[in-house]
Motif scaffolding. Structure first.
Motif, mmCIF file in Angstrom:
data_model
loop_
_atom_site.group_PDB
_atom_site.id
_atom_site.type_symbol
_atom_site.label_atom_id
_atom_site.label_comp_id
_atom_site.label_asym_id
_atom_site.label_seq_id
_atom_site.Cartn_x
_atom_site.Cartn_y
_atom_site.Cartn_z
ATOM 1 N N TRP A 1 5.394 14.811 -7.069
ATOM 2 C CA TRP A 1 4.732 13.567 -7.475
ATOM 3 C C TRP A 1 4.816 13.420 -8.989
ATOM 4 O O TRP A 1 5.022 14.389 -9.706
ATOM 5 N N HIS A 2 4.684 12.178 -9.421
ATOM 6 C CA HIS A 2 4.680 11.904 -10.864
ATOM 7 C C HIS A 2 3.895 10.619 -11.110
ATOM 8 O O HIS A 2 4.026 9.653 -10.350
ATOM 9 N N LEU A 3 3.090 10.612 -12.165
ATOM 10 C CA LEU A 3 2.272 9.458 -12.543
ATOM 11 C C LEU A 3 2.751 8.937 -13.886
ATOM 12 O O LEU A 3 2.963 9.708 -14.823
ATOM 13 N N SER A 4 2.918 7.612 -13.995
ATOM 14 C CA SER A 4 3.418 7.027 -15.239
ATOM 15 C C SER A 4 2.871 5.612 -15.398
ATOM 16 O O SER A 4 2.394 5.001 -14.437
ATOM 17 N N ASP A 5 2.966 5.086 -16.617
ATOM 18 C CA ASP A 5 2.578 3.695 -16.843
ATOM 19 C C ASP A 5 3.791 2.766 -16.765
ATOM 20 O O ASP A 5 3.687 1.578 -17.063
ATOM 21 N N ASP A 6 4.934 3.299 -16.378
ATOM 22 C CA ASP A 6 6.139 2.498 -16.182
ATOM 23 C C ASP A 6 6.713 2.766 -14.794
ATOM 24 O O ASP A 6 6.842 3.929 -14.385
ATOM 25 N N MET A 7 7.078 1.705 -14.079
ATOM 26 C CA MET A 7 7.668 1.860 -12.746
ATOM 27 C C MET A 7 9.193 1.842 -12.892
ATOM 28 O O MET A 7 9.851 0.829 -12.662
ATOM 29 N N THR A 8 9.734 2.976 -13.292
ATOM 30 C CA THR A 8 11.146 3.070 -13.613
ATOM 31 C C THR A 8 11.837 4.089 -12.718
ATOM 32 O O THR A 8 11.200 4.784 -11.913
ATOM 33 N N VAL A 9 13.154 4.202 -12.882
ATOM 34 C CA VAL A 9 13.921 5.214 -12.153
ATOM 35 C C VAL A 9 13.464 6.609 -12.566
ATOM 36 O O VAL A 9 13.432 7.534 -11.749
ATOM 37 N N LEU B 1 -1.153 1.883 -13.435
ATOM 38 C CA LEU B 1 -0.443 3.152 -13.425
ATOM 39 C C LEU B 1 0.360 3.199 -12.123
ATOM 40 O O LEU B 1 -0.024 2.594 -11.118
ATOM 41 N N TYR B 2 1.453 3.923 -12.143
ATOM 42 C CA TYR B 2 2.332 3.986 -10.977
ATOM 43 C C TYR B 2 2.479 5.440 -10.543
ATOM 44 O O TYR B 2 2.831 6.310 -11.356
ATOM 45 N N LEU B 3 2.212 5.683 -9.278
ATOM 46 C CA LEU B 3 2.280 7.035 -8.720
ATOM 47 C C LEU B 3 3.408 7.099 -7.708
ATOM 48 O O LEU B 3 3.413 6.366 -6.718
ATOM 49 N N ALA B 4 4.378 7.977 -7.972
ATOM 50 C CA ALA B 4 5.465 8.224 -7.022
ATOM 51 C C ALA B 4 5.207 9.571 -6.356
ATOM 52 O O ALA B 4 4.859 10.551 -7.033
ATOM 53 N N THR B 5 5.359 9.628 -5.046
ATOM 54 C CA THR B 5 5.113 10.864 -4.321
ATOM 55 C C THR B 5 6.242 11.135 -3.336
ATOM 56 O O THR B 5 6.929 10.217 -2.876
ATOM 57 N N VAL B 6 6.406 12.421 -3.002
ATOM 58 C CA VAL B 6 7.384 12.862 -2.019
ATOM 59 C C VAL B 6 6.649 13.721 -0.998
ATOM 60 O O VAL B 6 5.956 14.678 -1.375
ATOM 61 N N MET B 7 6.773 13.382 0.280
ATOM 62 C CA MET B 7 6.078 14.100 1.349
ATOM 63 C C MET B 7 7.073 14.755 2.303
ATOM 64 O O MET B 7 8.055 14.143 2.712
ATOM 65 N N ASP B 8 6.807 16.011 2.661
ATOM 66 C CA ASP B 8 7.575 16.688 3.697
ATOM 67 C C ASP B 8 6.927 16.361 5.045
ATOM 68 O O ASP B 8 5.762 16.705 5.277
ATOM 69 N N LEU B 9 7.672 15.705 5.919
ATOM 70 C CA LEU B 9 7.103 15.266 7.197
ATOM 71 C C LEU B 9 6.764 16.423 8.130
ATOM 72 O O LEU B 9 5.993 16.250 9.070
ATOM 73 N N TYR B 10 7.315 17.603 7.885
ATOM 74 C CA TYR B 10 7.019 18.750 8.742
ATOM 75 C C TYR B 10 5.532 19.083 8.721
ATOM 76 O O TYR B 10 4.919 19.314 9.757
ATOM 77 N N SER B 11 4.943 19.096 7.525
ATOM 78 C CA SER B 11 3.538 19.470 7.378
ATOM 79 C C SER B 11 2.690 18.382 6.756
ATOM 80 O O SER B 11 1.482 18.544 6.619
ATOM 81 N N ARG B 12 3.340 17.256 6.363
ATOM 82 C CA ARG B 12 2.685 16.175 5.614
ATOM 83 C C ARG B 12 2.245 16.631 4.225
ATOM 84 O O ARG B 12 1.360 16.045 3.618
ATOM 85 N N ARG B 13 2.851 17.676 3.709
ATOM 86 C CA ARG B 13 2.521 18.183 2.383
ATOM 87 C C ARG B 13 3.186 17.319 1.313
ATOM 88 O O ARG B 13 4.346 16.938 1.445
#
Length: 277
Positions: A149-157, A133-145
């Protein structure tokens, strides 16, 4: 397909014995092998199939997971993992051109003066139910929040775009936001680049082969795997999805203390900063 009572009768075992077996915890040996398989698969993918058994053994021992070369080689053989320098490895016909590479605007400065000033994003691999499974995440560096995010079985755009869309829908973003990633093909695709540009986002990318240029995101993935993935050893995609949701949205963002936030969780850090403003 058949009632438990009938199956136990045919197999000449008692129902009580069957249920005791079903609830019995995994043996220490089986639990260790399962953990090591996850670690080997994660390390193999992290280094993009460049590491064979010797280097993976060194890497895991350096991380504190005691293991032998023969043990790791056997796990790799059982799971069909062969390094790119292996004799049987089938190289592709060409190397992808490095199009749409952006300059490194962060230069490892992972501090931000306000929310939605600097974000980092990446993809990690999670082995569940005999598949990745592939997990993409986005973090705000201000708070590390983790803001998207999105989880999928394909590593696509589509994977990284959905994670970014979640972040943009959740935050009030102004033009000039910097989003930093590695040089993965998904992050260099015309579709993704065009999407960021349409949102007024400035792209930043790590230098070639330098994971430390995205250290904040790598640190999050390390904690996620140690505190959740390796500990739970999920056996179904549904359980993994539910567990990841709870970890990100309930535990990490709203409960887990973060050293970069003076020891408070990301949500609490943002709320306190907003009250003080």
């Amino acid at each position: 397909m058949y009632p438990v009572a009938l199956m136990c009768q045919v197999l000449s075992v008692s129902r009580a014995g069957y249920y005791r077996w079903l609830s019995r915890p995994a043996s220490q040996r089986d639990a260790r092998k399962s953990q090591m398989e996850s670690l080997v698969k994660s390390t193999f993918e992290e280094f993009e199939a460049a590491y064979g058994a010797p280097r993976i053994t060194e890497e895991l021992n350096a991380l504190g997971y005691s293991c032998s070369l023969n043990y790791i080689a056997k796990i790799m053989q059982e799971n069909g993992m062969l390094a790119r320098n292996g004799k049987a490895f089938n190289y592709g016909g060409h190397t992808l051109a490095m199009n749409n590479v952006a300059d490194n605007l962060l230069w490892r400065d992972f501090n931000a003066e306000k929310p939605n000033q600097k974000w980092v994003t990446d993809i990690t691999y999670i082995w569940v139910e005999q598949r990745w499974l592939y997990l993409a995440t986005v973090m705000d560096l201000y708070s590390r929040r983790i803001v998207g995010w999105h989880l999928s079985d394909d590593m696509t755009v589509d994977l990284i775009t959905k994670a970014m869309k979640m972040a943009l829908d959740a935050r009030e973003v102004s033009p000039g936001l910097i989003v930093h990633s590695d040089r993965g093909t998904q992050y260099r695709s015309n579709e993704y680049v065009g999407y960021l540009e349409s949102e007024g986002i400035t792209r930043s990318m790590s230098r070639k082969g330098n994971c430390w240029d995205n250290a904040a995101m790598e640190s999050f993935y390390s904690r996620l795997k140690v505190e959740l993935i390796y500990a739970k050893n999920y056996q179904s995609i549904e359980a993994a999805r539910s567990g990841i949701f709870a970890y990100i949205e309930i535990f990490y963002n709203r409960k887990r203390r973060h050293s970069a936030n003076d020891g408070v969780c990301p949500v609490e850090f943002e709320e306190a900063a907003a009250l003080a403003a």
